[in-house]
Design a protein around this motif. Structure first.
Motif, PDB file in Angstrom:
ATOM      1  N   LYS A 187      28.628   5.877  15.308  1.00 60.60           N
ATOM      2  CA  LYS A 187      27.863   4.522  16.141  1.00 60.60           C
ATOM      3  C   LYS A 187      29.091   3.927  16.345  1.00 60.60           C
ATOM      4  CE  LYS A 187      24.033   6.817  13.676  1.00 60.60           C
ATOM      5  NZ  LYS A 187      23.715   5.978  12.081  1.00 60.60           N
ATOM      6  N   LYS A 230      22.580   0.895  14.768  1.00 58.11           N
ATOM      7  CA  LYS A 230      21.291   1.396  15.042  1.00 58.11           C
ATOM      8  C   LYS A 230      21.841   2.285  16.749  1.00 58.11           C
ATOM      9  CE  LYS A 230      18.597  -2.437  15.628  1.00 58.11           C
ATOM     10  NZ  LYS A 230      19.921  -3.388  15.195  1.00 58.11           N
ATOM     11  N   HIS A 248      24.004   4.632  19.022  1.00 57.27           N
ATOM     12  CA  HIS A 248      24.920   6.299  18.729  1.00 57.27           C
ATOM     13  C   HIS A 248      25.462   5.869  19.743  1.00 57.27           C
ATOM     14  CE1 HIS A 248      22.092   7.995  15.169  1.00 57.27           C
ATOM     15  NE2 HIS A 248      21.271   7.177  16.397  1.00 57.27           N
ATOM     16  N   THR A 284      22.658   5.451  23.020  1.00 61.11           N
ATOM     17  CA  THR A 284      21.243   5.783  23.018  1.00 61.11           C
ATOM     18  C   THR A 284      21.041   4.779  21.687  1.00 61.11           C
ATOM     19  OG1 THR A 284      21.160   7.693  21.919  1.00 61.11           O
ATOM     20  CG2 THR A 284      21.118   7.529  24.635  1.00 61.11           C
ATOM     21  N   THR A 285      19.707   4.855  21.750  1.00 57.79           N
ATOM     22  CA  THR A 285      18.999   4.836  20.039  1.00 57.79           C
ATOM     23  C   THR A 285      18.864   5.515  18.514  1.00 57.79           C
ATOM     24  OG1 THR A 285      16.115   3.631  21.537  1.00 57.79           O
ATOM     25  CG2 THR A 285      17.966   2.501  20.799  1.00 57.79           C
ATOM     26  N   ASP A 286      18.436   6.539  19.870  1.00 57.46           N
ATOM     27  CA  ASP A 286      18.329   7.701  19.213  1.00 57.46           C
ATOM     28  C   ASP A 286      19.354   8.516  19.426  1.00 57.46           C
ATOM     29  OD1 ASP A 286      17.337   8.542  21.150  1.00 57.46           O
ATOM     30  OD2 ASP A 286      15.625   8.236  19.987  1.00 57.46           O
ATOM     31  N   ARG A 287      19.685  10.494  19.068  1.00 61.52           N
ATOM     32  CA  ARG A 287      19.779  11.480  19.715  1.00 61.52           C
ATOM     33  C   ARG A 287      19.873  12.436  19.319  1.00 61.52           C
ATOM     34  NH1 ARG A 287      25.835  10.387  18.457  1.00 61.52           N
ATOM     35  NH2 ARG A 287      25.971  12.249  19.628  1.00 61.52           N
ATOM     36  N   GLU A 314      18.422  16.008  16.704  1.00 58.47           N
ATOM     37  CA  GLU A 314      18.687  15.794  15.471  1.00 58.47           C
ATOM     38  C   GLU A 314      19.365  16.637  15.194  1.00 58.47           C
ATOM     39  OE1 GLU A 314      17.591  15.679  11.475  1.00 58.47           O
ATOM     40  OE2 GLU A 314      16.471  14.786  13.408  1.00 58.47           O
ATOM     41  N   MET A 327      22.669  14.836  14.706  1.00 59.96           N
ATOM     42  CA  MET A 327      23.346  13.293  14.213  1.00 59.96           C
ATOM     43  C   MET A 327      24.057  14.196  12.521  1.00 59.96           C
ATOM     44  SD  MET A 327      20.989  11.362  14.150  1.00 59.96           S
ATOM     45  CE  MET A 327      19.504  10.992  14.825  1.00 59.96           C
TER      46      MET A 327
END
Length: 230
Positions: free
Chosen positions: A124, A130, A132, A210-213, A215, A218
């Motif tokens: 992070k 927030k 990644h 990015t704002t997500d990655r 699953e 994670m």
């Protein structure tokens, strides 16, 4: 600014690379740009931050705008939408974001006896959890770098969330770029540097988020995970 690189065409090579997705691109910047960056890089004693720890020995300059403004436009290019879109086409990672703070990034430099122990990078952003961290870009600025100077970046395979074997070594040759994925298993380090005392190992480093990655990538928020050779 950079040479004519077909990032999209390199995508399959990036994805298939072992031990984790990465690509090595020689002759990255145009020759005039690479020459300017190399000849105008700060000296080791001009690096504002020096890490001399059990796990690393290197210098870092993050505040390009105020501390080394002659490099501003080059860093800005590497954080521009057009360049990030090219990196996205290479890696197939959508909606990549720059880091305006250059946290941990910017200019890196290591003298003779410098090194970086085996590790996995933080997953992070250090100040914005927030975000990644997904990719590292490193561009080396070392003219006439010889193999016996050491300082190669080592890419390690993973076994049960621990580094297993060195799969690839990449020498920090002049105007060579390395782009690689940042995941829980992207173990890497820098072997000890044995260059003459009057030179150092220099690079530009940028990280993309990015704002997500996915699953499957994670894991619990973590700082750098070190795994020294000793």
């Amino acid at each position: 600014m950079i040479n004519n690189i077909n990032f999209l065409r390199l995508g399959n090579k990036y994805k298939a690379a072992k031990p984790f997705p990465h690509i090595v691109i020689d002759n990255f910047f145009r020759p005039d740009v690479a020459d300017f960056l190399e000849s105008n890089s700060p000296k080791m004693e001009q690096m504002p931050t020096i890490f001399r720890e059990p796990m690393s020995y290197k210098g870092q300059l993050t505040d390009i705008k105020n501390k080394w403004p002659k490099f501003n436009k080059y860093i800005n290019f590497l954080q521009s939408k057009s360049f990030i879109d090219s990196v996205s086409s290479l890696t197939n990672i959508k909606n990549l974001l720059k880091d305006g703070m250059l946290a941990g990034a910017g200019l890196h430099q290591s003298p003779r006896s410098g090194f970086l122990d085996i590790h996995v990078d933080a997953n992070k952003h250090p100040f914005d959890k927030k975000l990644h961290r997904r990719l590292n870009l490193i561009v080396y600025l070392n003219k006439d770098w010889k193999e016996d100077y050491g300082g190669a970046i080592e890419l390690w395979s993973n076994n049960n969330l621990k580094p297993d074997k060195i799969i690839k070594k990449v020498l920090p040759k002049f105007n060579r770029a390395v782009i690689f994925a940042t995941t829980r298993t992207s173990w890497h380090g820098v072997e000890q540097i044995k260059c003459p005392k009057n030179i150092s190992r220099k690079s530009i480093a940028l990280y993309y988020y990015t704002t997500d990655r996915p699953e499957e990538e994670m894991y619990e928020d973590s700082s750098v995970i070190w795994f020294g050779k000793s």
